[in-house]
Design a protein around this motif. Structure first.
Motif: not given
Length: 179
Positions: A5, A47-48, A51, A53, A68, A104, A108, A111
């Motif tokens: 990442t 960065t928030e 992502r 990979f 995104t 990926g 997610l 997360e």
């Protein structure tokens, strides 16, 4: 194959692989457009909202994928756009893209992301669980040139119900030429 990442350390290589892969598939103009998009995503997206990979083997970059954030006014669900995806031309056709997408999407899910959306070939991305979706269910942030390529999936197992829009994408994607 190993996943990473860390996109800041390898930004130049990531941009180059996207430009080269899209040049080989769709010509120099598309390669330049997607290379510039990858550069902007890395340099300009918080960065928030981003992502990235990448897949590596023996120190060589095999492929990469960007996710995104898409924001829907009035909807609390977390949505990410998966795009672009690239695999080095010498390594295409070996399942690397599909494994990278699966990795990926799993990240997610862990997360707590609710929905993943992409804009591409339904046959290719259908193997990763994406299904065609109407813009009345998942509004696009820009007019779609090929609405049949607007595809999505729930990452929670819940049914995909309409998102309360309008949709807003990150600045690098807020360009009609990409849609």
């Amino acid at each position: 194959m190993n996943y990473s990442t860390d996109y800041t350390t390898h930004a130049k290589a990531i941009v180059e692989i996207f430009a080269a892969a899209f040049t080989a598939l769709e010509g120099a103009e598309e390669g330049a457009l997607i290379g510039a998009l990858a550069r902007r995503l890395i340099l300009e997206t918080s960065t928030e909202d981003l992502r990235v990979f990448t897949a590596w083997e023996d120190g060589a970059l095999l492929g990469g994928i960007f996710f995104t954030r898409l924001t829907y006014t009035g909807d609390p669900r977390t949505v990410f756009l998966m795009a672009p995806v690239a695999v080095a031309t010498a390594h295409q056709g070996k399942g690397i893209g599909q494994r990278l997408i699966a990795h990926g999407l799993d990240a997610l899910r862990q997360e707590g992301v609710d929905i993943a959306v992409t804009y591409g070939d339904p046959a290719f991305y259908g193997r990763a669980g994406f299904r065609p979706v109407l813009e009345t269910v998942v509004p696009a942030p820009q007019p779609l040139g090929q609405p049949q390529g607007w595809i999505a999936q729930s990452l929670t197992g819940a049914p995909l119900t309409p998102l309360s829009g309008p949709a807003h994408c990150v600045a690098a994607f807020d360009d009609p030429a990409l849609w």
